[in-house]
Design a protein around this motif. Structure first.
Motif, PDB file in Angstrom:
ATOM      1  N   VAL A   1       3.719   2.399   4.612  1.00 28.59           N
ATOM      2  CA  VAL A   1       5.427   2.294   3.958  1.00 28.59           C
ATOM      3  C   VAL A   1       5.624   0.815   3.974  1.00 28.59           C
ATOM      4  O   VAL A   1       6.986   0.573   3.469  1.00 28.59           O
ATOM      5  CB  VAL A   1       6.222   2.436   5.521  1.00 28.59           C
ATOM      6  CG1 VAL A   1       6.388   4.166   5.391  1.00 28.59           C
ATOM      7  CG2 VAL A   1       6.303   2.124   6.901  1.00 28.59           C
ATOM      8  N   ALA A   2       4.764   0.302   4.078  1.00 28.89           N
ATOM      9  CA  ALA A   2       5.481  -1.383   3.212  1.00 28.89           C
ATOM     10  C   ALA A   2       4.832  -1.507   2.062  1.00 28.89           C
ATOM     11  O   ALA A   2       4.875  -1.981   1.266  1.00 28.89           O
ATOM     12  CB  ALA A   2       4.620  -2.250   4.226  1.00 28.89           C
ATOM     13  N   ASN A   3       4.323  -0.127   1.701  1.00 26.95           N
ATOM     14  CA  ASN A   3       4.281  -0.253  -0.321  1.00 26.95           C
ATOM     15  C   ASN A   3       3.557  -1.192   0.001  1.00 26.95           C
ATOM     16  O   ASN A   3       3.129  -2.131  -1.487  1.00 26.95           O
ATOM     17  CB  ASN A   3       5.811  -0.746  -0.299  1.00 26.95           C
ATOM     18  CG  ASN A   3       5.435   0.581  -2.397  1.00 26.95           C
ATOM     19  OD1 ASN A   3       4.320   1.320  -2.335  1.00 26.95           O
ATOM     20  ND2 ASN A   3       5.890  -0.235  -2.997  1.00 26.95           N
TER      21      ASN A   3
ATOM     22  N   LEU B   1       9.158   4.906  -4.474  1.00 27.39           N
ATOM     23  CA  LEU B   1       8.664   3.084  -4.422  1.00 27.39           C
ATOM     24  C   LEU B   1       7.996   3.110  -5.727  1.00 27.39           C
ATOM     25  O   LEU B   1       7.125   3.065  -5.126  1.00 27.39           O
ATOM     26  CB  LEU B   1       8.713   2.594  -3.047  1.00 27.39           C
ATOM     27  CG  LEU B   1      10.368   2.213  -2.504  1.00 27.39           C
ATOM     28  CD1 LEU B   1      10.062   1.607  -1.653  1.00 27.39           C
ATOM     29  CD2 LEU B   1      11.103   1.951  -3.237  1.00 27.39           C
TER      30      LEU B   1
ATOM     31  N   VAL C   1      16.010  -2.830  -1.300  1.00 28.63           N
ATOM     32  CA  VAL C   1      15.382  -1.006  -1.463  1.00 28.63           C
ATOM     33  C   VAL C   1      16.849  -0.887  -0.460  1.00 28.63           C
ATOM     34  O   VAL C   1      16.430  -1.124   1.345  1.00 28.63           O
ATOM     35  CB  VAL C   1      13.882  -0.602  -0.350  1.00 28.63           C
ATOM     36  CG1 VAL C   1      14.103   0.036  -0.122  1.00 28.63           C
ATOM     37  CG2 VAL C   1      13.188  -1.242  -1.360  1.00 28.63           C
TER      38      VAL C   1
ATOM     39  N   ALA D   1       9.278  -0.069   7.862  1.00 32.22           N
ATOM     40  CA  ALA D   1       9.630  -0.260   6.369  1.00 32.22           C
ATOM     41  C   ALA D   1      10.933  -0.949   7.145  1.00 32.22           C
ATOM     42  O   ALA D   1      10.988  -1.423   5.774  1.00 32.22           O
ATOM     43  CB  ALA D   1      10.456   1.562   6.240  1.00 32.22           C
TER      44      ALA D   1
ATOM     45  N   SER E   1      10.119  -9.835   4.395  1.00 29.91           N
ATOM     46  CA  SER E   1      11.138  -9.825   3.876  1.00 29.91           C
ATOM     47  C   SER E   1      12.595  -9.606   3.733  1.00 29.91           C
ATOM     48  O   SER E   1      13.315  -9.235   3.047  1.00 29.91           O
ATOM     49  CB  SER E   1      10.589  -8.127   3.687  1.00 29.91           C
ATOM     50  OG  SER E   1       9.047  -7.957   3.243  1.00 29.91           O
TER      51      SER E   1
ATOM     52  N   ARG F   1       9.522  -4.416   6.471  1.00 29.70           N
ATOM     53  CA  ARG F   1       8.593  -4.994   5.401  1.00 29.70           C
ATOM     54  C   ARG F   1       9.064  -4.683   3.912  1.00 29.70           C
ATOM     55  O   ARG F   1       8.076  -5.174   3.090  1.00 29.70           O
ATOM     56  CB  ARG F   1       7.379  -4.419   5.531  1.00 29.70           C
ATOM     57  CG  ARG F   1       6.938  -4.468   7.424  1.00 29.70           C
ATOM     58  CD  ARG F   1       5.640  -4.129   7.521  1.00 29.70           C
ATOM     59  NE  ARG F   1       4.383  -4.037   7.227  1.00 29.70           N
ATOM     60  CZ  ARG F   1       3.433  -3.940   7.468  1.00 29.70           C
ATOM     61  NH1 ARG F   1       3.233  -3.035   8.531  1.00 29.70           N
ATOM     62  NH2 ARG F   1       1.996  -4.393   6.672  1.00 29.70           N
ATOM     63  N   LEU F   2       9.511  -3.939   3.573  1.00 29.37           N
ATOM     64  CA  LEU F   2       9.698  -3.450   2.121  1.00 29.37           C
ATOM     65  C   LEU F   2      10.906  -4.716   1.666  1.00 29.37           C
ATOM     66  O   LEU F   2      11.738  -5.323   2.415  1.00 29.37           O
ATOM     67  CB  LEU F   2      10.673  -2.140   2.546  1.00 29.37           C
ATOM     68  CG  LEU F   2       9.862  -0.952   2.361  1.00 29.37           C
ATOM     69  CD1 LEU F   2      10.704   0.654   2.352  1.00 29.37           C
ATOM     70  CD2 LEU F   2       8.525  -0.880   1.192  1.00 29.37           C
TER      71      LEU F   2
ATOM     72  N   ARG G   1      15.006   4.262   1.542  1.00 32.48           N
ATOM     73  CA  ARG G   1      13.479   3.410   2.572  1.00 32.48           C
ATOM     74  C   ARG G   1      13.260   4.231   3.308  1.00 32.48           C
ATOM     75  O   ARG G   1      12.313   5.174   3.392  1.00 32.48           O
ATOM     76  CB  ARG G   1      14.607   2.483   3.451  1.00 32.48           C
ATOM     77  CG  ARG G   1      13.505   2.106   4.589  1.00 32.48           C
ATOM     78  CD  ARG G   1      13.916   1.306   4.715  1.00 32.48           C
ATOM     79  NE  ARG G   1      14.877   0.976   5.902  1.00 32.48           N
ATOM     80  CZ  ARG G   1      16.295   0.793   5.544  1.00 32.48           C
ATOM     81  NH1 ARG G   1      16.397  -0.792   4.451  1.00 32.48           N
ATOM     82  NH2 ARG G   1      17.107   0.675   6.347  1.00 32.48           N
TER      83      ARG G   1
ATOM     84  N   PHE H   1      11.340   7.354   1.229  1.00 33.56           N
ATOM     85  CA  PHE H   1       9.902   7.083   0.993  1.00 33.56           C
ATOM     86  C   PHE H   1       9.508   6.828   2.409  1.00 33.56           C
ATOM     87  O   PHE H   1       7.692   7.630   2.218  1.00 33.56           O
ATOM     88  CB  PHE H   1      10.205   5.758   0.769  1.00 33.56           C
ATOM     89  CG  PHE H   1       8.677   4.770   0.760  1.00 33.56           C
ATOM     90  CD1 PHE H   1       7.569   5.193  -0.646  1.00 33.56           C
ATOM     91  CD2 PHE H   1       8.247   3.820   1.854  1.00 33.56           C
ATOM     92  CE1 PHE H   1       6.435   4.760  -0.805  1.00 33.56           C
ATOM     93  CE2 PHE H   1       7.255   3.471   1.004  1.00 33.56           C
ATOM     94  CZ  PHE H   1       6.207   3.425   0.278  1.00 33.56           C
TER      95      PHE H   1
ATOM     96  N   PHE I   1       4.880   0.382  -7.143  1.00 31.25           N
ATOM     97  CA  PHE I   1       3.817  -0.513  -6.730  1.00 31.25           C
ATOM     98  C   PHE I   1       2.826  -0.809  -7.648  1.00 31.25           C
ATOM     99  O   PHE I   1       2.588  -0.241  -9.176  1.00 31.25           O
ATOM    100  CB  PHE I   1       3.058  -0.328  -5.553  1.00 31.25           C
ATOM    101  CG  PHE I   1       1.979   0.861  -6.055  1.00 31.25           C
ATOM    102  CD1 PHE I   1       0.782   0.855  -5.852  1.00 31.25           C
ATOM    103  CD2 PHE I   1       2.499   2.078  -5.412  1.00 31.25           C
ATOM    104  CE1 PHE I   1      -0.092   1.356  -5.903  1.00 31.25           C
ATOM    105  CE2 PHE I   1       1.204   3.346  -5.416  1.00 31.25           C
ATOM    106  CZ  PHE I   1      -0.228   2.591  -6.385  1.00 31.25           C
TER     107      PHE I   1
END
Length: 1511
Positions: free
Chosen positions: A1099-1101, A968, A1050, A1042, A1252, A1045-1046, A1055, A1058, A970
């Motif tokens: 994991v929330a990138n 992913l 995605v 994840a 999210s 929050r992603l 996911r 990642f 950012f």
């Protein structure tokens, strides 16, 4: 001596007596005449002492002593000079007294004459003292030294002379104390005041860092002068092996299924039907060594290396469940030959203390229980030798030694001394505190744990991680004090430290390095680096040796220390290190020493303790009573609250059963009185329920002190019972005096006091029962569950809910064993055999009271009151006896095991042996060894990153693939802030100290910039909390984070990819299936938990990450792992800022930039550190007056030292002004300006929604996590189902076939209603109570719905079938419906009380008050039709009343059959007596659902609206 020599040289004959002269003085003599003591000397001494004893009893004795003490010296000198004989001198002394004395003083004059000729000596010595002091007499050392006598104060000399005349016992109890003004006075050691003790310690050790060593040397010198040696202990351990067994992988997860399998498997294992499926885990493997006296030994090792197990083994405190082989000896004696708990002190890393006691009280109690050991016997021998040698000791040292040798003192001088050297004086009178009570800090609590054992007389110390929570300077001070004590007083110490600073490390004499259960090195600190250099590994110059030692055995950290760069490196396993050490010269020397057994004859008789307890048992009981009384005073709120609660309940009960509404005209009205009596009994009984929680809360401290042999169990148990009896009198008086006459019980005053006595015994019985349940259960979940089961048996079979005639034969034993049965029968006979109930109703032949008793199945004989009273008294004694037995023989539950994956177990085995870790299942060939070259290649292939350096240059290459491989993308972001100010309301504490401002400014115009790819350290005082769901695995925690929050675009596959990348980045792959657990209880270690915290955010990138103290509380190796994780994160291009506090050199120099603020919120340095902190050092050394940094010194420590407020004052420099006038400041301002301008083409940050994911996805994700949380929480989920099943079976057998009989006999219908009432109350309260600690951690609603449905179904099917209710679909479904929603609203009510209160303890108190009211207004104890009109509103507001309404009406409300005994229609009886109508069933169902929804809604609203977390 030159004068004496000159006199001899004139030709005169000169004779001198001497004692222990120096060489010069001794050589000045020509001849020697040496004598030993004669028997006559002893007789003379006895005669002298006899005269003194008689003389002390007459008038003016003290005056004569003072005069004679001076005159006698003159007499000896003048008689020796030949001026006169003794008779004329004595004649003059006697005659001069005659005018002043009359009668009896002639006898006094004779004794004066006798005493003037004789030297005083001891008259007697207690036989035990004489016997014990022989321990301290050395056969080969009988030498004394005479103190040099300068011109002393005459008054003090006189007092000391008088003191020396006393018998030894009295002499050891008195001393000469110098007051603040310099006046000397004789004092009684036992009566030494608090201020006097403080002043004494202040004179002896004014500044701990400077004066402690001088003080200890004074103590030692005093003993050395008379030839007394301190006893020493040498601890040896030979071929010590410690093994455990544990389930591995998913089989070790605490799921409901595994819980059930473990119970079955454990039963089959005990019957030896199947073998255990647990796998063996080696903790210590064939370790041997010697801990020598007078040397400080540092125990180092990474987490899980076996440090704590080794210390416990040496202290003789290993868990009996472990498999142990090998031997541990003290001075050649094995552990069973003496009492190791009293000879040595194990200081745990767990801080267990009673929160309501102050620091001083905690240490004083410990000192009082541990006693003084052999200090008294040593002091007696010391005093004897000093008197024989005419040595006058230092008065302050003398008082100190006498004070610490005196038993039974509530506050010992030793306590004040330990408070001083541990730096605890500032908080000495502060409560220790706990979760509920604010107290001392974590670091101070750790020092209290250390001090608790140091106040005792133990001669060997085993200290486990005593520096956790302490800063490096405090750790240095404490370890330095211990070093001084060990070196000077010949002690033995082995200390485990997490991350010792270099200056602390240098204090130790010996090092033991433990890794994976093997001793890698043991010996002098000076040779440890030499050993590793011989193995090819070298400690870098700027690396702390302790940090190097903990990393050099690690597979991931080892390669960076390989010194032979021209040779290929291959991993050296722990086993290879251990084997190599045996041939190293230090290891060979230890082996040779162990081969020669310790000569037991060299062991000092006082070295090893054979007495089980430190003082006599009477003193221990007095100490326990004193502490319990103190705790009762401190917990007075609890007792006041209980009395207040009883008073309020009594007022409600009084107005509910008001005498104007209570009649004595029928058996039915008698039943209302029976209900009032029953409610009185259970209210008083359950008022003792607080004893359960209070007992369990104090058990951890009790177990610790019991195992340390502070006191026997009975000495702890007795005060908890005896001291609370007066409170029982008050509580019962509050109830009886309010309710008795207002309700309208029999007005006879004798029966009033008989009821009072009975309720008194009920309260005592209940308190003893709850204490016993607490001691057996040992934690709240088990005690609540199984305690509730035991109480339910007493409750149901007590004679009120189920009449005696209805009890089945197979349960009759329970009826006769129920304390409630005796209480209920006694209180009923006391009331219904009174004058108020003696009248006979029309159409009856018996008094009304007897009819009432018979109608409810009670006994009708008057002696049942005294029988019940006697039985209750017997139960009081039995339960207290069983409570004491439980305390004596039961141990605390073991700490829940960490979940070990197969991969981790194989990795540990490979690290220990060096075997190939890629083929863990090699079967019989697993012992085969690969060549070192092959092994190195295999390891290289299996480890993705070998480097452990936390600097950029050391890991840059290893992270290139990670940068390129992120699934992913950012957006890289920087953050700037300019002239930021922040203030809060002025704390009230500061206002009381005179601060007038309303606002406290925390940040004063700070500016800075944080950029991508740059790791910035923020130096400040911060707090870190790693909060995670405890019952999910590491992978599930990341998946959950994840998922929510992603962004929604995605997909699941991306996911998960990642997540895998993040787990590799943060090095969590080996912990994939590990359960997170609770901090400090089970699950992940502190270091692993910190890495998980970082991963959960990654994991929330995110583009920017703030990390709060990522390395606090970690050892060097764990900190390196975390910092490697942080560095890896930075190298992905993210902006990372970390707060740090006193880091090591390695950690500090892992950062690129530093943002340094001083106290008051002003920056004093913001900029790059440079290689080896060169930029930082150059900046501060450029400020005039700042001292240069020493070579090898930690730049972070140096920086903090040179920038203190004291340094600013000393140098006349404001570091804030210096920074703002520097080029560095101007550079930062320019950088802020540059980064504050958005680059061309950039867009504003925008998020379309607050969350999210959609609301539905949030619900699904939360439900998924809660499912695993419940499934893996057997103490809650499995135990709840087990409890429900047992209750159902018990009710089914007790109320067997009552459902069909309820249509025939009125009492059977009431019995059936009793079964429903008991089930609803107990199951409901159990659900509400057990959910409170769970929901305090995991706040949830939906997951309870399916679990409670299964619970209701299990209970409903079993009970419905066994009781024999009518089998129609409608009635069965109504029964399940009402039970399900009842359990549901009770559970939601428990959750709601947690949500609206600050913590679960307050929630339990609040909810318990309502349980009592719901019980009273349920309609069973008193039906609604019999309630006064002013209380019927609460009946309709009581959920339990609606439940009973629905359960009864759905089963019996439509039955038209008549009762056999009363000929009344069942439906009519329910309507007339209870007010129940069948056509109201739909409304009842709706209301029950309404209660459920209401409680759930309030819970949901409260967790959204209320936040009780405060920083």
């Amino acid at each position: 001596m030159r004068t004496v020599r000159n006199t001899v040289d004139t030709g005169r004959t000169v004779v001198c007596t001497i004692h222990q002269p120096s060489i010069d003085i001794f050589d000045a003599f020509d001849e020697l005449f040496l004598m030993k003591e004669r028997q006559q000397d002893l007789l003379n001494a006895m005669g002298s002492m006899y005269a003194v004893v008689i003389f002390l009893g007459i008038q003016k004795a003290s005056f004569v002593q003072q005069v004679m003490a001076i005159e006698r010296t003159i007499f000896y000198r003048e008689r020796a000079a030949g001026m006169y004989s003794a008779l004329p001198y004595a004649f003059g002394q006697v005659m001069i007294e005659i005018p002043n004395l009359s009668g009896f003083c002639w006898v006094c004059g004779f004794f004066q004459f006798w005493g003037a000729l004789m030297e005083s000596a001891d008259l007697y010595r207690a036989s035990s003292l004489r016997r014990n002091s022989s321990l301290w007499r050395s056969s080969n050392v009988e030498v004394f030294s005479r103190s040099s006598r300068d011109e002393e104060d005459d008054e003090e000399a006189l007092k000391w002379a008088a003191l020396e005349k006393l018998p030894t016992y009295n002499r050891l109890k008195r001393g000469i104390l110098t007051a603040a003004g310099g006046q000397a006075s004789e004092i009684d050691i036992d009566n030494l005041g608090i201020q006097e003790k403080k002043d004494l310690i202040e004179r002896l050790v004014r500044v701990a860092e400077e004066d402690n060593e001088k003080f200890l040397l004074k103590l030692k010198n005093r003993l050395d002068r008379v030839g007394i040696d301190f006893p020493t202990i040498e601890v040896r351990f030979e071929h010590l092996n410690v093994d455990a067994e544990a389930h591995v992988g998913s089989r070790g997860l605490p799921t409901v299924l595994n819980f059930c399998i473990n119970i079955i498997e454990g039963l089959l294992n005990s019957l030896q039907i199947i073998p255990s499926r647990k796998k063996p885990i080696s903790i210590l493997h064939d370790v041997s060594g010697i801990i020598k006296p007078c040397r400080m030994t540092l125990l180092l090792g990474p987490p899980s290396s076996g440090k704590t197990t080794l210390l416990l083994a040496l202290a003789g405190k290993l868990d009996s469940d472990l498999k142990i082989s090998g031997r541990v000896t003290y001075n050649g004696h094995e552990l069973h030959e003496f009492v190791p708990q009293r000879t040595a002190a194990y200081i745990s890393q767990n801080d267990l203390h009673i929160g309501e006691m102050t620091v001083r009280e905690t240490l004083a109690f410990s000192s009082r229980c541990q006693g003084v050991g052999t200090r008294y016997e040593m002091l007696a021998e010391l005093s004897r030798r000093e008197k024989a040698a005419n040595i006058k000791p230092d008065p302050d040292i003398d008082i100190f030694m006498k004070a610490i040798a005196t038993e039974g003192q509530e506050s010992n001088v030793m306590t004040d001394y330990i408070l001083k050297i541990l730096g605890l004086e500032v908080c000495a009178d502060t409560m220790v505190g706990d979760d509920m009570l604010r107290g001392i800090s974590g670091g101070q609590r750790k020092r209290v744990t250390t001090g608790e054992m140091l106040v005792g007389p133990a001669k060997a110390l085993f200290m486990d991680e005593i520096s956790t929570g302490l800063d490096s300077s405090t750790t240095f001070q404490i370890v330095n004090s211990l070093k001084q004590s060990i070196h000077i007083l010949n002690g033995t110490a082995i200390i485990s430290l997490l991350q010792p600073a270099p200056e602390t490390y240098d204090l130790f004499d010996d090092i033991i390095l433990l890794s994976d259960g093997h001793i890698v090195y043991q010996g002098p600190r000076e040779h440890v680096l030499e050993f590793f250099e011989s193995m090819g590994f070298k400690c870098p110059e700027r690396k702390g040796v302790a940090d190097f030692l903990q990393e050099v055995t690690s597979r991931k950290d080892q390669e960076q220390y390989w010194a032979h760069k021209d040779e290929p490196y291959s991993f050296v396993s722990v086993k290879e290190f251990a084997k190599a050490f045996q041939s190293f010269h230090v290891g060979s020397k230890i082996g040779d020493e162990l081969a020669i057994p310790f000569d037991k004859t060299k062991s000092h008789p006082a070295a090893l303790t054979t007495k089980k307890y430190g003082v006599n048992k009477t003193e221990l009981l007095k100490a326990s009573i004193s502490r319990e009384f103190l705790l009762m005073k401190r917990n007075s709120f609890v007792y006041i609250f209980k009395v207040t609660q009883l008073t309020i309940t009594a007022l409600i009960t009084m107005t509910l059963f008001l005498r104007t509404e209570m009649h004595r005209d029928s058996v039915t009205s008698g039943g209302i009185y029976t209900g009032a009596l029953f409610f009185s009994v259970i209210t008083i009984m359950f008022n003792g329920l607080s004893e359960l929680a209070m007992t369990i809360a104090k058990l951890p401290v009790f177990y610790k002190q019991r195992d340390l042999l502070f006191y026997p169990s009975w000495a702890y148990a007795l005060p908890t019972w005896i001291l609370k009896i007066p409170i029982t009198f008050l509580e019962v008086a509050a109830w009886v005096f309010i309710t008795y006459y207002v309700i309208g019980f029999d007005p006879n005053v004798e029966r009033f006091f008989k009821q009072y006595l009975l309720l008194l015994l009920i309260n005592q019985m209940a308190s003893a029962l709850f204490r016993f349940i607490g001691a057996v259960g040992r934690n709240m979940i088990i005690a609540n569950t199984f305690g509730a089961f035991a109480l339910l048996v007493c409750f149901v079979l007590g004679g009120f809910i189920l009449a005696r005639e209805s009890v089945k034969d197979w349960w009759i034993w329970g009826f006769w064993m129920s304390p409630l049965m005796y209480a209920q029968n006694a209180i009923a006979t006391n009331e219904f055999l009174g004058n108020s109930w003696k009248h006979v109703l029309p159409n009856s032949t018996e008094p009304l009271g007897v009819e009432v008793l018979k109608s409810r199945g009670f006994f009708t004989d008057a002696y049942w009151y005294w029988l019940g009273t006697g039985a209750l008294l017997g139960y009081v004694l039995i339960f207290n006896f069983l409570y004491t037995l439980a305390l004596s023989y039961l141990n605390p539950f073991g700490k829940a095991q960490s979940i070990i994956s197969e991969e981790t177990l194989n990795q540990q085995h490979a690290d220990r042996t060096g075997e190939n870790i890629e083929l863990p299942s090699r079967g019989n060939n697993s012992a085969d060894r690969t060549t070192s070259g092959d092994r190195g290649d295999e390891i290289r292939r299996s480890i993705s990153s070998k480097s452990s350096s936390v600097r950029i240059e050391a890991i840059e290459d290893a992270n290139q693939n990670r940068k390129r491989g992120m699934v992913l993308p950012f957006e890289q972001l920087s953050i700037t802030f300019d002239d930021v100010r922040y203030s809060v309301d002025m704390p009230q504490e500061m206002k009381t100290q005179g601060v007038l401002d309303d606002r406290l400014e925390l940040l004063k115009g700070v500016s800075g910039a944080f950029r991508p790819g740059v790791l910035t350290a923020l130096m400040g005082v911060v707090v870190l909390n790693d909060i995670h769901s405890p019952h999910v695995t590491v992978y599930e925690s990341l998946l959950y984070s994840a998922w929510l929050r992603l962004p929604p675009d995605v997909d699941s596959a991306t996911r998960k990819m990642f997540i895998e990348e993040v787990m590799e980045l943060v090095e969590l792959n080996s912990l994939r299936e590990a359960l997170v657990g609770l901090p400090g209880v089970n699950g992940l270690s502190t270091e692993q938990r910190k890495r998980l915290t970082i991963a959960v955010e990654l994991v929330a990138n995110p583009s920017i990450i703030f990390m709060d103290e990522p390395t606090s509380g970690l050892d060097a190796r764990a900190a390196a792992i975390v910092m490697r994780t942080v560095r890896n994160t930075v190298d992905t291009g993210r902006t990372v800022v970390c707060t740090i506090h006193q880091p090591s050199i390695d950690i500090f120099e892992a950062f690129d930039e530093l943002f340094l603020m001083k106290r008051g919120g002003q920056e004093i340095f913001v900029g790059p550190l440079g290689r080896y902190s060169s930029h930082l050092i150059k900046y501060f050394e450029g400020i005039q007056g700042v001292s240069k940094i020493k070579d090898g010194y930690n730049p972070a420590t140096w920086m903090l030292e040179v920038t203190t407020a004291a340094q600013e004052v000393a140098l006349g420099v404001d570091f804030t002004d210096a920074y703002k006038n520097s080029d560095l400041y101007r550079r930062n301002k320019a950088l802020i300006s540059e980064l504050s301008t958005p680059p061309p083409g950039s867009k504003d940050l925008y998020f379309p929604t607050q969350y999210s994911q959609s609301f539905f996805t949030q619900c699904i994700a939360c439900l998924w996590k809660q499912h695993w949380s419940y499934w893996r929480n057997p103490p809650y989920t499995a135990v709840r189902f087990l409890f429900t099943t047992c209750i159902a079976l018990m009710f089914g057998t007790i109320f067997w076939d009552l459902g069909s009989k309820g249509k025939e006999v009125q009492q059977d219908l009431i019995n059936a209603m009793g079964s429903m009432y008991a089930a609803v109350v107990f199951l409901g309260v159990q659900n509400a109570s057990s959910v409170q600690p769970v929901v305090a951690i995991e706040r949830t609603v939906m997951i309870e719905i399916p679990y409670i449905f299964v619970q209701a179904l299990v209970y409903g099917v079993i009970v419905y079938a066994m009781i024999g209710f009518e089998w129609t679909v409608a009635k069965f479904c109504w029964n399940i419906f009402f039970m399900y929603f009842t359990l549901l609203y009770f559970t939601f009510y428990g959750m709601m009380t947690v949500a609206v209160t600050p913590n679960q303890n307050i929630a339990a108190i609040v909810s318990a008050a309502f349980y009592g009211l719901w019980n009273l207004f349920s309609g069973f104890i008193i039906p609604r039709t019999k309630m006064p009109v002013w209380w019927r509103w609460y009946y309709w507001a009581c959920p339990v009343a609606w439940t009973l309404y629905g359960l009864i009406v759905s089963q019996f409300g439509d039955i038209q059959d008549r009762f056999v005994d009363t000929d009344e229609v069942v439906e009519d009886f329910l309507r007339s007596y209870f007010g129940f109508r069948h056509d109201f069933l739909g409304v009842v169902a709706a209301v029950i659902v309404g209660f459920t929804v209401t409680f759930a809604f309030v819970f949901a609203f409260a967790i959204r609206a209320f936040n009780f977390q405060k920083r």
